[in-house]
Design a protein around this motif. Structure first.
Motif, short mmCIF file in Angstrom:
data_model
loop_
_atom_site.label_atom_id
_atom_site.label_comp_id
_atom_site.label_asym_id
_atom_site.label_seq_id
_atom_site.Cartn_x
_atom_site.Cartn_y
_atom_site.Cartn_z
N LYS A 9 0.79 -1.13 -0.01
CA LYS A 9 0.09 -0.25 -0.03
C LYS A 9 0.74 1.18 0.00
O LYS A 9 1.67 1.34 0.89
CB LYS A 9 -0.98 0.02 1.15
CG LYS A 9 -1.89 1.26 1.51
CD LYS A 9 -2.80 1.08 2.27
CE LYS A 9 -4.03 1.97 2.27
NZ LYS A 9 -5.23 1.59 2.91
N PRO A 10 0.80 2.15 -0.91
CA PRO A 10 1.64 3.43 -1.16
C PRO A 10 1.41 4.10 0.15
O PRO A 10 0.45 4.18 0.91
CB PRO A 10 1.02 3.90 -2.33
CG PRO A 10 -0.07 3.64 -2.50
CD PRO A 10 -0.22 2.21 -1.96
N LEU A 11 2.54 4.92 0.49
CA LEU A 11 2.27 5.81 1.69
C LEU A 11 1.13 6.81 1.58
O LEU A 11 0.94 7.24 0.13
CB LEU A 11 3.75 6.51 2.05
CG LEU A 11 4.90 5.50 2.40
CD1 LEU A 11 6.09 6.59 2.52
CD2 LEU A 11 4.67 4.78 3.70
N LEU A 12 0.62 7.19 2.52
CA LEU A 12 -0.50 8.47 2.40
C LEU A 12 0.44 9.61 1.79
O LEU A 12 0.02 10.36 1.16
CB LEU A 12 -1.01 8.58 3.87
CG LEU A 12 -1.77 9.89 3.49
CD1 LEU A 12 -3.23 9.46 3.05
CD2 LEU A 12 -2.64 10.03 5.31
N ALA A 13 1.66 9.91 2.40
CA ALA A 13 2.15 11.01 1.72
C ALA A 13 2.33 10.82 0.22
O ALA A 13 2.40 12.06 -0.34
CB ALA A 13 3.68 11.00 2.54
N TYR A 14 2.38 9.68 -0.22
CA TYR A 14 2.66 9.68 -1.60
C TYR A 14 1.28 9.97 -2.44
O TYR A 14 1.16 10.63 -3.52
CB TYR A 14 3.11 8.33 -1.86
CG TYR A 14 3.13 8.02 -3.58
CD1 TYR A 14 3.97 8.49 -4.33
CD2 TYR A 14 2.01 7.39 -4.11
CE1 TYR A 14 4.16 8.20 -5.55
CE2 TYR A 14 1.91 7.06 -5.47
CZ TYR A 14 3.05 7.50 -6.15
OH TYR A 14 3.06 7.56 -7.65
N THR A 15 0.18 9.39 -1.73
CA THR A 15 -1.09 9.88 -2.38
C THR A 15 -1.38 11.25 -2.21
O THR A 15 -2.06 11.68 -3.17
CB THR A 15 -2.15 8.88 -1.38
OG1 THR A 15 -1.75 7.75 -1.37
CG2 THR A 15 -3.54 9.14 -2.07
N VAL A 16 -0.97 11.98 -1.18
CA VAL A 16 -1.11 13.50 -1.01
C VAL A 16 -0.46 14.26 -2.14
O VAL A 16 -0.92 14.93 -2.67
CB VAL A 16 -0.57 13.86 0.32
CG1 VAL A 16 -0.61 15.43 0.43
CG2 VAL A 16 -1.64 13.39 1.53
N ALA A 17 0.96 13.95 -2.16
CA ALA A 17 1.87 14.38 -3.33
C ALA A 17 1.07 14.29 -4.83
O ALA A 17 1.22 14.90 -5.35
CB ALA A 17 3.19 13.64 -3.59
N ARG A 18 0.71 12.97 -4.89
CA ARG A 18 0.04 12.71 -6.44
C ARG A 18 -1.30 13.64 -6.37
O ARG A 18 -1.37 14.26 -7.53
CB ARG A 18 -0.38 11.31 -6.57
CG ARG A 18 -0.62 10.65 -7.76
CD ARG A 18 -0.35 9.21 -7.82
NE ARG A 18 -1.09 8.58 -8.94
CZ ARG A 18 -2.25 8.06 -8.95
NH1 ARG A 18 -2.94 7.87 -7.57
NH2 ARG A 18 -3.06 7.71 -9.82
N LEU A 19 -2.02 13.66 -5.53
CA LEU A 19 -3.27 14.55 -5.71
C LEU A 19 -2.73 16.10 -5.79
O LEU A 19 -3.49 16.83 -6.82
CB LEU A 19 -4.08 14.41 -4.35
CG LEU A 19 -5.55 15.26 -4.25
CD1 LEU A 19 -6.12 14.98 -5.61
CD2 LEU A 19 -6.16 15.04 -3.05
N ASP A 20 -1.87 16.39 -5.15
CA ASP A 20 -1.39 17.92 -5.11
C ASP A 20 -0.95 18.26 -6.55
O ASP A 20 -1.23 19.39 -7.09
CB ASP A 20 -0.33 18.33 -4.08
CG ASP A 20 0.03 19.75 -3.96
OD1 ASP A 20 -0.75 20.44 -4.11
OD2 ASP A 20 1.20 19.99 -4.20
N ARG A 21 -0.15 17.22 -7.18
CA ARG A 21 0.67 17.34 -8.50
C ARG A 21 -0.52 17.63 -9.43
O ARG A 21 -0.58 18.45 -10.54
CB ARG A 21 1.37 16.49 -8.91
CG ARG A 21 2.74 16.97 -8.71
CD ARG A 21 4.01 15.83 -9.26
NE ARG A 21 3.64 14.52 -8.49
CZ ARG A 21 4.29 13.65 -7.96
NH1 ARG A 21 5.39 14.30 -7.61
NH2 ARG A 21 3.90 12.32 -7.62
N LEU A 22 -1.86 16.72 -9.48
CA LEU A 22 -2.90 16.69 -10.18
C LEU A 22 -3.68 18.20 -10.20
O LEU A 22 -4.00 18.64 -11.15
CB LEU A 22 -3.70 15.56 -10.13
CG LEU A 22 -4.67 15.38 -10.90
CD1 LEU A 22 -4.40 15.20 -12.34
CD2 LEU A 22 -5.63 14.10 -10.62
N VAL A 23 -3.81 18.58 -8.99
CA VAL A 23 -4.34 19.70 -8.70
C VAL A 23 -3.80 21.11 -9.29
O VAL A 23 -4.29 21.89 -10.07
CB VAL A 23 -4.72 20.16 -7.26
CG1 VAL A 23 -5.27 21.53 -7.00
CG2 VAL A 23 -5.74 19.19 -6.81
#
Lengths: 145, 145, 145, 145
Positions: A9-23
């Motif tokens: 399962k990816p780190l939450l920090a990675y999911t946060v970074a991915r969402l921020d990059r998309l926004v």
């Protein structure tokens, strides 16, 4: 042999970074029609929130390097969105404030950001959104302590 | 008069950006002791996950510009963390893979990232963390649709 | 004048009570086809979980009055779902255990309960359900402390 | 052999029932000092919310049997907490309303319920509580559809 597999399962920090990059990517595309970059929009927001700031203050509050802040401010000045004036209490310090045109532009940028936010949050329970926001503020606090 | 005040509650997108910036800052500080930058760590992670990639593929998967990818790969090559070899199916394309030292370094970087994650999530209900993660994946999907 | 208006938002305790009453009503309807009442199903579950219990132990663990427990056990005995035997260590105490028929019946009741649960949780994020469950366990703990 | 073991994780419906029983037990204890039972408090709340109700309407809205409603109303009448009067539009139907003493008593009961609620929710994020409440309303809707 060293285990370099990503954890299942990816780190939450990675999911946060991915969402921020998309926004950021989507907002940058939206802002392009107004000939504004995301760092310029951020600078306008910070200036509007604080009233007026020096180059150094803006850099600090926007998490950018002073030389980047300088370039951004030059561009905003040239576009007529901000104006310079001497600090009333320290005459040698130059402060920046939004012009009327800058205020109009910022309001339009806010509207575009709001549209991205609404697309991001469609079909989500408002209470869940509020919980995520308060939880992320707690995470931010955890990291600062 | 135009309303340029920030809305009373900041956008969730802003809270996400703020948390991501803080995580990046802390992780960058941690990685400095290993003489690795955050983009280098990201490149090592992507290469390890995919096995081997060309310069162009790495750029695309890491959300960075090809010229930035080129600089990062040069630095990783020089540090002995990755190595070049010809693509078996298309001889003229050069692929990059991690060396054994690169794998050891990546494992250490993962450990540092895990420590930042644990600090961020301290005293939080694991089910809440899982819910936030699945919700952010849904937000990402909303933005892509 | 005294304010007897319900607060604008009902107490969570009230929402919990309302949901519980609805689940009980639906499950009671489902169990009727098997000629089982909800308290009988609860008694079978508790007996199965503990292996064997006296009348008094069952009453305590099922949150019911001893005289109610007595009536329930008589009915279950008569239906052949449980059987009595002397406590091996205290000969004068009578323990109850499930018969094979009782085990079959309980498995069918569990299936009906699972169907009500699935209807209740349709279209809900599993992580949200887990969070609600862990939160309600925390509320239970808060009330017991 | 039939599997009668409880599933490793209890049903959410069971956790809901357990919490509801505990709340009812604690509130019943609190109300005892005021010489009020939980069903009496519920009846007072329903009457106050609706203004005035017949015996049959109260039974329906309180999820209790008409004969139980009758006993509760007799006790409340005797205690001077409610009073009877003819339905203005259907003279033969008797409606119940709260007396001033009944309103005072209800306000005190609400206060006790609020204290149980606060104990239950101590140290919980208000946004999490709101999310749980909206989710339980969704579960109730799922069961009714």
């Amino acid at each position: 042999m060293i285990d370099t597999r990503p954890v299942s399962k990816p780190l939450l920090a990675y999911t946060v970074a991915r969402l921020d990059r998309l926004v950021s990517k989507l907002l940058t595309q939206q802002l392009k029609a107004m000939d504004i970059t995301l760092p310029q929009y951020t600078a306008l927001s910070v200036l509007a929130a604080k009233g007026s700031l020096s180059n150094a203050q803006l850099a600090e509050r926007s998490f950018i390097k002073p030389q980047s802040a300088n370039k951004i401010l030059q561009d905003l000045l040239q576009a007529g969105l901000i104006e310079r004036h001497a600090d009333p209490s320290h005459g040698r310090i130059i402060l920046m404030t939004l012009t009327e045109q800058g205020q109009r532009t910022l309001a339009q940028c806010h509207q575009l950001a709001l549209e991205v936010e609404h697309k991001m949050l469609q079909n989500m329970d408002i209470h869940l959104v509020n919980l995520i926001q308060s939880s992320m503020e707690k995470m931010t606090k955890n990291l600062k302590d």
